[in-house]
Design an enzyme around this catalytic site. Structure first.
Site, mmCIF file in Angstrom:
data_model
loop_
_atom_site.group_PDB
_atom_site.id
_atom_site.type_symbol
_atom_site.label_atom_id
_atom_site.label_comp_id
_atom_site.label_asym_id
_atom_site.label_seq_id
_atom_site.Cartn_x
_atom_site.Cartn_y
_atom_site.Cartn_z
ATOM 1 N N ASP A 1 3.868 2.444 -2.311
ATOM 2 C CA ASP A 1 2.960 3.594 -2.369
ATOM 3 C C ASP A 1 3.329 4.557 -3.496
ATOM 4 O OD1 ASP A 1 1.470 3.311 0.538
ATOM 5 O OD2 ASP A 1 3.540 2.649 0.608
ATOM 6 N N ASP B 1 -0.136 -0.439 -2.522
ATOM 7 C CA ASP B 1 -0.664 0.835 -3.018
ATOM 8 C C ASP B 1 0.067 1.137 -4.329
ATOM 9 O OD1 ASP B 1 -2.563 1.074 -1.100
ATOM 10 O OD2 ASP B 1 -1.815 2.934 -0.224
ATOM 11 N N TYR C 1 -2.838 4.692 -7.489
ATOM 12 C CA TYR C 1 -3.706 5.645 -6.770
ATOM 13 C C TYR C 1 -4.742 6.231 -7.709
ATOM 14 C CZ TYR C 1 -0.750 5.534 -2.689
ATOM 15 O OH TYR C 1 -0.085 5.131 -1.571
ATOM 16 N N ASN D 1 -4.353 -1.018 0.471
ATOM 17 C CA ASN D 1 -5.769 -0.661 0.617
ATOM 18 C C ASN D 1 -6.291 0.127 -0.581
ATOM 19 O OD1 ASN D 1 -3.827 0.997 2.153
ATOM 20 N ND2 ASN D 1 -5.539 2.432 2.325
ATOM 21 N N HIS E 1 1.574 -4.725 3.331
ATOM 22 C CA HIS E 1 1.388 -3.300 3.009
ATOM 23 C C HIS E 1 1.321 -2.445 4.277
ATOM 24 C CE1 HIS E 1 0.171 0.414 1.192
ATOM 25 N NE2 HIS E 1 -0.912 0.458 1.940
ATOM 26 N N HIS F 1 -0.218 7.042 10.065
ATOM 27 C CA HIS F 1 -1.115 5.906 10.314
ATOM 28 C C HIS F 1 -0.846 5.208 11.640
ATOM 29 C CE1 HIS F 1 -1.641 6.020 5.791
ATOM 30 N NE2 HIS F 1 -2.878 6.002 6.229
ATOM 31 N N HIS G 1 2.477 1.843 3.301
ATOM 32 C CA HIS G 1 1.289 2.464 3.887
ATOM 33 C C HIS G 1 1.550 3.885 4.383
ATOM 34 C CE1 HIS G 1 -2.866 2.442 4.960
ATOM 35 N NE2 HIS G 1 -2.694 2.414 6.256
ATOM 36 N N ASP G 2 2.518 4.079 5.267
ATOM 37 C CA ASP G 2 2.930 5.446 5.596
ATOM 38 C C ASP G 2 3.938 5.877 4.530
ATOM 39 O OD1 ASP G 2 1.493 6.496 7.724
ATOM 40 O OD2 ASP G 2 2.689 5.418 9.221
ATOM 41 N N HIS G 3 3.753 7.089 4.007
ATOM 42 C CA HIS G 3 4.535 7.530 2.847
ATOM 43 C C HIS G 3 5.853 8.152 3.274
ATOM 44 C CE1 HIS G 3 0.498 7.788 0.466
ATOM 45 N NE2 HIS G 3 0.782 6.585 0.913
#
Ligand SMILES: *[C@@H]1O[C@H](CO)[C@@H](O)[C@H](O)[C@H]1NC(C)=O
Length: 330
Positions: A49, A82, A85, A120, A215, A224, A250-252
């Site tokens: 991410d 990710d 961005y 995503n 991911h 999430h 996915h979760d930062h």
């Protein structure tokens, strides 16, 4: 007559196409990449991410990755997705590839192979650009496929394309658009083939350590939370096929959750740039460690031991976890 002939020909073409697609999908296997180490351990750096033109501490995290990697000397780097961005890449000529990747991870110690997958946000852009060898020509560290296997002497790593599992991206895309080209013949078959290939690949694996990288979260105390679509067949496969680690982004943030009914351990390394979301559930079952800010992870694996460490934006150690296979090998 001419019409009928024409119909026949296109009918044959359709038949042929259908036949070849069926043939391809029944033969579909995850592509396997051998990554020989010639070393006493497998050492990997994991970040997720991240691609934000250096903003949100991406540059600082990259700098510390370089510093830690100098001593750690990873064989390769894993990106949990990710990569760019907010909307992936616009094409292979999108300057974000250089601005968020090549010009950010500049340390000599990070000039290794990067095994990446799509998140995503990557699906919101031109997915085929990220999968294209044109990017690898621009920066030979770059390697991205949807799902594949990296095989080393100590561990076999299964990279899985988790975005297409998520119902929300199909049913409530909101203002986001997703590039679903390549999900052939359709989503359902894509997913069932993927699960079949993952299951058979894991069953065939003779590696001491089996690692799956995706991911999306399977379990997470972060914003999430769990990805409910992955708690079904996907998770049953990981447990049934003796997977040691599931690594995701996915979760930062960075976090460790243990499974309550198997040896599976969930590690999130999604702290490559923007973090500090401030939404979490620290009462999550099995939660061992949680840090809401930026960070990255190192993984060291030998025949008998696995050592995982989380680092923060200053390169300080946040958390260490180890597991050994020696006492079970009686
Ligand atoms: C960057 O990291 C520092 C140190 O943790 C923190 O104080 C700052 O808020 C971070 N910036 C962002 C945008 O997250």
């Amino acid at each position: 007559m001419a019409k009928a002939g024409c119909f026949n020909r296109s009918f044959m073409a359709v038949l042929f196409l259908t036949f070849s697609l069926c043939f391809v999908s029944t033969l579909a296997k995850l592509q396997q990449i051998d990554h020989p180490l010639n070393s006493d351990s497998l050492r990997i750096l994991v970040v997720g991410d991240w691609g934000r033109l250096g903003h949100y501490n991406q540059t600082e995290v990259a700098f510390q990755m370089g510093r830690i990697a100098e001593e750690f000397d990873p064989a390769f780097i894993i990106s949990t997705g990710d990569n760019f961005y907010e909307n992936g890449l616009t094409g292979t000529d999108d300057p974000q590839f250089e601005e968020s990747f090549s010009k950010i991870y500049t340390a000599k110690s990070l000039q290794k192979q990067w095994y990446t997958i799509l998140g995503n946000h990557d699906y919101r852009g031109d997915v085929e650009a990220q999968l294209s060898p044109i990017l690898t020509n621009k920066d030979n560290r770059w390697f991205c496929m949807r799902s594949y296997i990296v095989n080393t002497e100590y561990a076999e790593i299964f990279f899985v394309d988790t975005t297409p599992f998520h119902d929300k991206y199909f049913t409530h895309p909101g203002h986001d658009t997703y590039d679903w080209r390549g999900l052939v013949p359709n989503r359902e078959e894509y997913l069932s083939n993927l699960l079949k290939d993952l299951d058979s690949g894991l069953k065939k694996s003779t590696a001491t350590w089996k690692i799956v990288v995706g991911h999306h979260t399977v379990r997470s105390a972060g914003q999430h939370g769990d990805t409910k679509e992955l708690l079904k067949e996907f998770l049953s496969i990981l447990k049934a096929d003796d997977v040691d680690l599931y690594i995701n982004g996915h979760d930062h943030l960075v976090q460790h959750i243990r499974s309550l009914d198997s040896k599976l351990q969930y590690f999130t390394s999604g702290g490559g740039s923007k973090a500090w979301r401030g939404e979490y559930d620290l009462s999550k079952e099995g939660l061992k460690f949680y840090y809401d800010g930026q960070g990255f992870m190192t993984v060291k694996i030998t025949k008998t031991d696995a050592d995982l460490i989380f680092y923060d934006v200053f390169g300080n150690v946040l958390y260490k976890w180890s597991v050994s296979k020696t006492h079970t090998a009686t």
